[in-house]
Design a protein around this motif. Structure first.
Motif, PDB file in Angstrom:
ATOM      1  N   UNK A   7       0.831  -1.202   0.000  1.00 39.46           N
ATOM      2  CA  UNK A   7       0.000   0.000   0.000  1.00 39.46           C
ATOM      3  C   UNK A   7       0.867   1.254   0.000  1.00 39.46           C
ATOM      4  N   UNK A   8       1.930   1.243   0.797  1.00 40.78           N
ATOM      5  CA  UNK A   8       2.837   2.382   0.812  1.00 40.78           C
ATOM      6  C   UNK A   8       3.501   2.573  -0.541  1.00 40.78           C
ATOM      7  N   UNK A   9       3.840   1.453  -1.184  1.00 42.06           N
ATOM      8  CA  UNK A   9       4.461   1.532  -2.503  1.00 42.06           C
ATOM      9  C   UNK A   9       3.491   2.112  -3.524  1.00 42.06           C
ATOM     10  N   UNK A  10       2.229   1.673  -3.447  1.00 40.82           N
ATOM     11  CA  UNK A  10       1.220   2.207  -4.370  1.00 40.82           C
ATOM     12  C   UNK A  10       0.995   3.698  -4.126  1.00 40.82           C
ATOM     13  N   UNK A  11       0.973   4.113  -2.855  1.00 42.66           N
ATOM     14  CA  UNK A  11       0.801   5.529  -2.548  1.00 42.66           C
ATOM     15  C   UNK A  11       1.966   6.350  -3.085  1.00 42.66           C
ATOM     16  N   UNK A  12       3.191   5.790  -2.972  1.00 44.57           N
ATOM     17  CA  UNK A  12       4.357   6.493  -3.476  1.00 44.57           C
ATOM     18  C   UNK A  12       4.301   6.629  -4.999  1.00 44.57           C
ATOM     19  N   UNK A  13       3.904   5.546  -5.667  1.00 44.98           N
ATOM     20  CA  UNK A  13       3.795   5.581  -7.130  1.00 44.98           C
ATOM     21  C   UNK A  13       2.716   6.576  -7.559  1.00 44.98           C
ATOM     22  N   UNK A  14       1.590   6.582  -6.830  1.00 45.97           N
ATOM     23  CA  UNK A  14       0.513   7.525  -7.129  1.00 45.97           C
ATOM     24  C   UNK A  14       0.973   8.967  -6.955  1.00 45.97           C
ATOM     25  N   UNK A  15       1.734   9.219  -5.888  1.00 49.46           N
ATOM     26  CA  UNK A  15       2.246  10.568  -5.646  1.00 49.46           C
ATOM     27  C   UNK A  15       3.197  10.996  -6.751  1.00 49.46           C
ATOM     28  N   UNK A  16       4.039  10.070  -7.197  1.00 44.83           N
ATOM     29  CA  UNK A  16       4.980  10.393  -8.283  1.00 44.83           C
ATOM     30  C   UNK A  16       4.230  10.704  -9.568  1.00 44.83           C
ATOM     31  N   UNK A  17       3.199   9.933  -9.872  1.00 48.20           N
ATOM     32  CA  UNK A  17       2.412  10.156 -11.093  1.00 48.20           C
ATOM     33  C   UNK A  17       1.720  11.521 -11.026  1.00 48.20           C
ATOM     34  N   UNK A  18       1.127  11.830  -9.854  1.00 45.53           N
ATOM     35  CA  UNK A  18       0.477  13.139  -9.699  1.00 45.53           C
ATOM     36  C   UNK A  18       1.475  14.276  -9.875  1.00 45.53           C
ATOM     37  N   UNK A  19       2.659  14.078  -9.282  1.00 46.62           N
ATOM     38  CA  UNK A  19       3.686  15.118  -9.401  1.00 46.62           C
ATOM     39  C   UNK A  19       4.096  15.319 -10.855  1.00 46.62           C
ATOM     40  N   UNK A  20       4.273  14.237 -11.601  1.00 45.83           N
ATOM     41  CA  UNK A  20       4.670  14.349 -13.004  1.00 45.83           C
ATOM     42  C   UNK A  20       3.582  15.027 -13.834  1.00 45.83           C
ATOM     43  N   UNK A  21       2.322  14.686 -13.558  1.00 43.69           N
ATOM     44  CA  UNK A  21       1.221  15.306 -14.292  1.00 43.69           C
ATOM     45  C   UNK A  21       1.172  16.811 -14.016  1.00 43.69           C
ATOM     46  N   UNK A  22       1.286  17.183 -12.733  1.00 45.28           N
ATOM     47  CA  UNK A  22       1.292  18.602 -12.383  1.00 45.28           C
ATOM     48  C   UNK A  22       2.500  19.313 -12.971  1.00 45.28           C
ATOM     49  N   UNK A  23       3.646  18.624 -13.010  1.00 39.97           N
ATOM     50  CA  UNK A  23       4.849  19.223 -13.588  1.00 39.97           C
ATOM     51  C   UNK A  23       4.667  19.494 -15.072  1.00 39.97           C
ATOM     52  N   UNK A  24       4.049  18.556 -15.776  1.00 40.34           N
ATOM     53  CA  UNK A  24       3.816  18.728 -17.218  1.00 40.34           C
ATOM     54  C   UNK A  24       2.878  19.915 -17.454  1.00 40.34           C
TER      55      UNK A  24
END
Length: 284
Positions: A7-24
């Motif tokens: 679950x922690x790994x999924x949350x980390x991956x989700x946070x990274x994806x959100x960050x990349x989307x916001x960065x784009x």
């Protein structure tokens, strides 16, 4: 244990994806501004605009910005815009804070009707008001002065509405306690509620500053004297005089013209966060 780690790994991956989307999205939104600044550093853009557009000039040069900061007319327009904007912000924000407090905490006849009238002004765009305002200031012999640019901004329906909504969230018990101690309405406002109004005051300063600094249509109508030109008027006249030529110099002027807004926003953003953290009071 494995479920917790997954679950922690999924949350980390989700946070990274959100960050990349916001960065784009952030890069896409910032690209026009970056291009404007870049063209300002491109001396060859005064001959022809680079095509396809590039974010980094081939031979960066401070030539355009050097001319901009030596431009006497730009400096004069900066002074004019500063006088008008600072006066508008001080008067408009002060009046809106007082009016918002009165509509929120005050008890007087016709309060609801008056507030509805204030809200109705939000539905009237500037264009229908141009002729009546122009006629009024013309009869008062105030055209080609700072007064037509400052006085209409004292009453702002949007700022009054924001203030009223903010003060509605503050508890009435503060006012009642101050009244028990013998404080009058002005003392209650300045000593009790105004220190808590940091977030909304900073927000209103930013909004009022942007509205006044970027205002183009109304100054164009009431100002004919070149010595009173504001920054948007000077930038427009410079673009009309030079057409599609001197693109680099025009972009440098545009970059310099919006610097005060960016600086003000970056400066007040910190105070907004601090004010919310230190004085966030909600009425129950």
């Amino acid at each position: 244990m494995n479920n917790t780690m997954s679950m922690k790994k999924m949350e980390r991956i989700t946070s990274i994806i959100k960050f990349l989307i916001l960065l784009i999205f952030g890069v896409v939104l910032m690209a026009p501004f970056i291009w404007m600044v870049s063209v300002g550093f491109d001396r060859t853009a005064n001959i022809s605009m680079p095509f396809p557009p590039r974010l980094i000039p081939e031979e960066p040069s401070k030539f355009n910005y050097g001319i901009v900061f030596e431009n006497g007319r730009l400096i004069k327009s900066y002074i004019n815009s500063t006088i008008v904007t600072v006066s508008s912000v001080i008067l408009g924000v002060s009046a809106s804070l007082l009016a918002g407090y009165a509509f929120s905490k005050g008890k007087f006849k016709g309060k609801k009707i008056m507030f509805i009238v204030v809200l109705c002004t939000l539905m009237i765009p500037m264009e229908p008001r141009l002729i009546p305002l122009y006629t009024l200031f013309n009869k008062m012999n105030l055209l080609n002065t700072y007064y037509p640019l400052v006085l209409p901004s004292i009453i702002s329906g949007m700022l009054i509405f924001l203030c009223k909504q903010f003060f509605d969230q503050l508890p009435d018990t503060l006012r009642e306690a101050a009244q028990i101690d013998g404080a009058g309405e002005f003392k209650i406002f300045f000593r009790v509620y105004l220190p808590l109004a940091g977030p909304i005051a900073a927000t209103m300063v930013i909004l009022a500053f942007i509205w006044s600094w970027n205002d183009f249509m109304w100054p164009l109508v009431v100002l004919n004297d070149l010595e009173l030109q504001t920054v948007p008027l000077y930038l427009a006249s410079f673009s009309l005089e030079n057409g599609s030529s001197l693109g680099g110099l025009t972009m440098a002027l545009a970059t310099v013209s919006i610097l005060p807004i960016i600086i003000l926003y970056l400066f007040l953003q910190r105070y907004i966060i601090q004010s919310i953290a230190l004085s966030g009071v909600k009425g129950e």
